[in-house]
Design an enzyme around this catalytic site. Structure first.
Site, PDB file in Angstrom:
ATOM      1  N   LYS A  90      40.624  29.120  34.842  1.00 27.11           N
ATOM      2  CA  LYS A  90      41.587  28.028  34.693  1.00 27.11           C
ATOM      3  C   LYS A  90      42.839  28.476  33.956  1.00 27.11           C
ATOM      4  O   LYS A  90      43.923  27.984  34.224  1.00 27.11           O
ATOM      5  CB  LYS A  90      40.955  26.811  34.028  1.00 27.11           C
ATOM      6  CG  LYS A  90      40.445  27.056  32.630  1.00 27.11           C
ATOM      7  CD  LYS A  90      39.861  25.793  32.043  1.00 27.11           C
ATOM      8  CE  LYS A  90      39.297  26.045  30.663  1.00 27.11           C
ATOM      9  NZ  LYS A  90      37.974  26.710  30.688  1.00 27.11           N
ATOM     10  N   LYS A 148      39.013  37.610  37.352  1.00 29.67           N
ATOM     11  CA  LYS A 148      38.116  36.498  37.673  1.00 29.67           C
ATOM     12  C   LYS A 148      38.927  35.229  37.913  1.00 29.67           C
ATOM     13  O   LYS A 148      40.019  35.062  37.332  1.00 29.67           O
ATOM     14  CB  LYS A 148      37.090  36.290  36.552  1.00 29.67           C
ATOM     15  CG  LYS A 148      37.655  35.673  35.287  1.00 29.67           C
ATOM     16  CD  LYS A 148      36.566  35.114  34.365  1.00 29.67           C
ATOM     17  CE  LYS A 148      37.217  34.410  33.176  1.00 29.67           C
ATOM     18  NZ  LYS A 148      36.333  33.687  32.312  1.00 29.67           N
ATOM     19  N   LYS A 201      41.726  35.721  25.563  1.00 32.29           N
ATOM     20  CA  LYS A 201      42.321  34.391  25.413  1.00 32.29           C
ATOM     21  C   LYS A 201      43.409  34.373  24.347  1.00 32.29           C
ATOM     22  O   LYS A 201      44.433  33.727  24.518  1.00 32.29           O
ATOM     23  CB  LYS A 201      41.237  33.349  25.093  1.00 32.29           C
ATOM     24  CG  LYS A 201      40.338  33.071  26.279  1.00 32.29           C
ATOM     25  CD  LYS A 201      39.397  31.910  26.026  1.00 32.29           C
ATOM     26  CE  LYS A 201      38.460  31.751  27.220  1.00 32.29           C
ATOM     27  NZ  LYS A 201      37.653  30.545  27.157  1.00 32.29           N
TER      28      LYS A 201
HETATM   29  N1  AQP Z   1      35.261  33.257  37.958  1.00 31.41           N
HETATM   30  C1  AQP Z   1      34.038  32.937  37.578  1.00 31.41           C
HETATM   31  N2  AQP Z   1      32.959  33.426  38.243  1.00 31.41           N
HETATM   32  C2  AQP Z   1      31.687  33.105  37.852  1.00 31.41           C
HETATM   33  N3  AQP Z   1      31.429  32.261  36.832  1.00 31.41           N
HETATM   34  C3  AQP Z   1      32.467  31.743  36.147  1.00 31.41           C
HETATM   35  N4  AQP Z   1      32.546  30.892  35.100  1.00 31.41           N
HETATM   36  C4  AQP Z   1      33.848  30.674  34.800  1.00 31.41           C
HETATM   37  N5  AQP Z   1      34.642  31.380  35.633  1.00 31.41           N
HETATM   38  C5  AQP Z   1      33.809  32.052  36.488  1.00 31.41           C
HETATM   39  C6  AQP Z   1      31.390  30.298  34.430  1.00 31.41           C
HETATM   40  O1  AQP Z   1      31.555  28.893  34.386  1.00 31.41           O
HETATM   41  C7  AQP Z   1      30.845  28.391  33.254  1.00 31.41           C
HETATM   42  C8  AQP Z   1      31.633  27.328  32.542  1.00 31.41           C
HETATM   43  O2  AQP Z   1      32.963  27.765  32.319  1.00 31.41           O
HETATM   44  P1  AQP Z   1      33.899  27.199  31.187  1.00 31.41           P
HETATM   45  O3  AQP Z   1      35.166  26.643  31.717  1.00 31.41           O
HETATM   46  O4  AQP Z   1      33.172  26.314  30.299  1.00 31.41           O
HETATM   47  O5  AQP Z   1      34.141  28.570  30.560  1.00 31.41           O
HETATM   48  P2  AQP Z   1      35.333  29.493  30.749  1.00 31.41           P
HETATM   49  O6  AQP Z   1      34.829  30.888  30.713  1.00 31.41           O
HETATM   50  O7  AQP Z   1      36.259  29.099  29.662  1.00 31.41           O
HETATM   51  O8  AQP Z   1      35.978  29.160  32.224  1.00 31.41           O
HETATM   52  P3  AQP Z   1      37.315  29.776  32.698  1.00 31.41           P
HETATM   53  O9  AQP Z   1      37.918  29.089  33.827  1.00 31.41           O
HETATM   54  O10 AQP Z   1      37.073  31.227  32.883  1.00 31.41           O
HETATM   55  O11 AQP Z   1      38.228  29.448  31.480  1.00 31.41           O
HETATM   56  P4  AQP Z   1      39.212  30.369  30.729  1.00 31.41           P
HETATM   57  O12 AQP Z   1      40.363  30.590  31.690  1.00 31.41           O
HETATM   58  O13 AQP Z   1      39.600  29.534  29.550  1.00 31.41           O
HETATM   59  O14 AQP Z   1      38.502  31.629  30.413  1.00 31.41           O
HETATM   60  C9  AQP Z   1      30.514  29.597  32.390  1.00 31.41           C
HETATM   61  O15 AQP Z   1      29.124  29.872  32.507  1.00 31.41           O
HETATM   62  C10 AQP Z   1      31.300  30.718  32.984  1.00 31.41           C
HETATM   63  O16 AQP Z   1      30.625  31.958  32.880  1.00 31.41           O
END
Ligand code: AQP
Length: 332
Positions: free
Chosen positions: A198, A195, A112
Site C-alpha cells: 500500500k 512487493k 518504512k
Molecule cells: N505483497 C504481498 N505479498 C504477500 N503478502 C503480503 N502481505 C502484505 N503485502 C503482501 C501480507 O498481508 C498481511 C497484512 O498486511 P498489513 O497491511 O497488515 O501489513 P503490511 O506489511 O503493512 O502491508 P503492506 O501493504 O505491505 O503495507 P506497507 O506498504 O505499509 O508495508 C501480512 O501478513 C503481510 O505479510
C-alpha cells in the site's frame, strides 16, 4: 487444535491483492483446522499519522472485508486489537526485553522509516514489531499465517519468547511462521522487483480488491512483463509473467504447469485478458459482500464485541501469568 493468530492493518481502506493472497486466504482455510484468532490491528495503524474518522471507518471496513473473504465468527475469533488492552500491556514488557540494536535490525522498520524520512518516523513505528510479538504471544499461538515480509518479526517473536522463558520460567509458546511458497510474496504489477504494498506501490502497480472492476481489469492488462513472448514460470528471469501466473493459479486453483500449457504459443495479451476476467470475477462478489456487511454496522459491531470478549479471556490469562513471572506486586 493448534492455535493460529494473525492480524491486518485497517490503514488503507481496501485490502490489496498481496494482503489477500499472502495472508487472508490462508486465514479462511485455517479456521477449519485450527483454533483461530484474527484481528484488525488498529494499534499498528497509528504508527503512521492517521485521521481519527477514517481510522474508525477503516476498522469496520477491514472487519467487513474479512467476513466477505470468508471468515466465519462461529469458526474463528475475529476482533479489533484495541478492544483487548492486554496487547499494549504485554508490549511494554516485551519492549523492556528487547535490545535497541535488535530492534534496529528489523528491515520493515528500515524500509518504512526510509520512505517517511528518518526524522518523521515515530518511535511507535520503531517498536511496532515488538507490539506484534505481544500480539502473538498473548494467544500462545503455534502458527502465524503471514506473507514473507513478516518472517523476520516471527523470528523476533521466537527469540523474545525464548528469552523470557529462559529468564522467568516457561510462559510462552514458540510460534512458527505459516507461509505458503506460491503466495508468500505478490509483486507490484508495474515493478515486479518489489512487493505489492500500500505504501510503496504506485496506483497502477497495486490491485485493491474494492477498486472498480474496470480499473482492476485495466491494471492487469497493463501489467509489466518482458520483451520476450514466452509464458513460462521463472521468477528469476521472468518476474512479471511469473507473478501473473502465481496470481492466476491461486485464484483459479489451476496448476502453474497447466497454465503454461494452456498459453503455449499465445501472447502475453491473452494471458492478461483472461487474468483480468478472473480478477473481476473474484472481486465483484467480494465487493458486494463487503458492502452488505457495512450496511449493517450493528451486526458487525456485535460480531466484533463477541470476538473481543473471547480474545480477552485468553489474553488476560497470559498477561496475568506474565506479570506474576516478572515480579509485579498483585493488586489487591
Ligand atoms: N505483497 C504481498 N505479498 C504477500 N503478502 C503480503 N502481505 C502484505 N503485502 C503482501 C501480507 O498481508 C498481511 C497484512 O498486511 P498489513 O497491511 O497488515 O501489513 P503490511 O506489511 O503493512 O502491508 P503492506 O501493504 O505491505 O503495507 P506497507 O506498504 O505499509 O508495508 C501480512 O501478513 C503481510 O505479510
Amino acid at each position: 487444535r493448534p492455535r493460529v493468530l494473525s492480524g491486518i492493518q485497517p490503514t488503507a481502506g481496501s485490502f490489496h491483492l498481496g494482503n489477500y493472497l499472502g495472508a487472508v486466504r490462508q486465514w479462511v482455510a485455517l479456521q477449519e483446522t485450527h483454533d483461530a484468532f484474527y484481528m484488525v490491528v488498529d494499534l499498528h495503524a497509528i504508527t503512521v499519522p492517521q485521521d481519527p474518522k477514517e481510522l474508525r471507518a477503516n476498522t469496520r471496513l477491514a472487519a467487513a472485508q474479512l467476513l466477505a473473504a470468508g471468515l466465519d465468527p462461529e469458526r474463528c475469533t475475529l476482533f479489533v486489537q484495541s478492544h483487548v488492552p492486554e496487547h499494549a500491556q504485554l508490549a511494554w514488557v516485551m519492549n523492556c526485553l528487547t535490545g535497541f540494536g535488535e530492534a534496529s535490525r528489523m528491515t520493515q522498520f528500515k524500509d518504512k522509516s526510509a520512505r517517511q524520512g528518518a526524522d518523521r518516523a515515530s518511535v511507535g513505528l520503531f517498536t511496532y514489531p515488538i507490539l506484534q510479538v505481544a500480539d502473538i504471544l498473548l494467544y500462545q499461538a503455534n502458527e502465524v499465517p503471514v506473507g514473507e515480509d513478516q518472517r523476520q518479526h516471527i523470528e523476533l517473536t521466537r527469540d523474545l519468547a525464548e528469552r523470557f522463558n529462559g529468564r522467568f520460567g516457561p510462559t510462552f509458546t514458540l510460534p512458527k511462521p505459516y507461509i505458503l511458497k506460491e503466495t508468500a510474496k505478490i509483486y507490484d504489477l508495474q515493478d515486479p522487483s518489489i512487493k505489492m504494498s500500500k505504501s510503496a506501490s504506485t496506483p497502477k502497480g497495486l490491485i485493491n480488491l474494492l477498486d472498480e472492476p474496470k480499473a482492476t481489469a485495466k491494471k492487469v492488462r497493463s501489467a509489466v512483463t518482458d520483451t520476450d513472448t514466452v509464458i513460462r514460470f521463472d521468477p528469476e528471469t521472468k518476474p512479471g509473467v511469473s507473478n501473473l501466473l502465481s496470481v492466476y493459479s491461486t485464484l483459479t486453483g489451476t496448476a502453474v504447469a497447466e497454465l503454461e500449457q494452456k498459453y503455449e504459443g499465445k501472447g502475453y495479451g491473452a494471458l492478461k485478458t483472461d487474468l483480468a476476467e478472473v480478477m473481476v470475477d473474484f472481486a465483484t462478489p467480494f465487493r458486494e459482500r463487503t458492502r452488505s456487511y457495512l450496511d449493517d454496522p450493528e451486526t458487525l459491531d456485535a460480531i466484533l464485541a463477541k470476538g473481543a470478549e473471547k480474545a480477552r479471556a485468553v489474553a488476560a490469562e497470559t498477561l496475568a501469568q506474565t506479570y506474576a513471572r516478572v515480579g509485579f506486586l498483585p493488586a489487591k
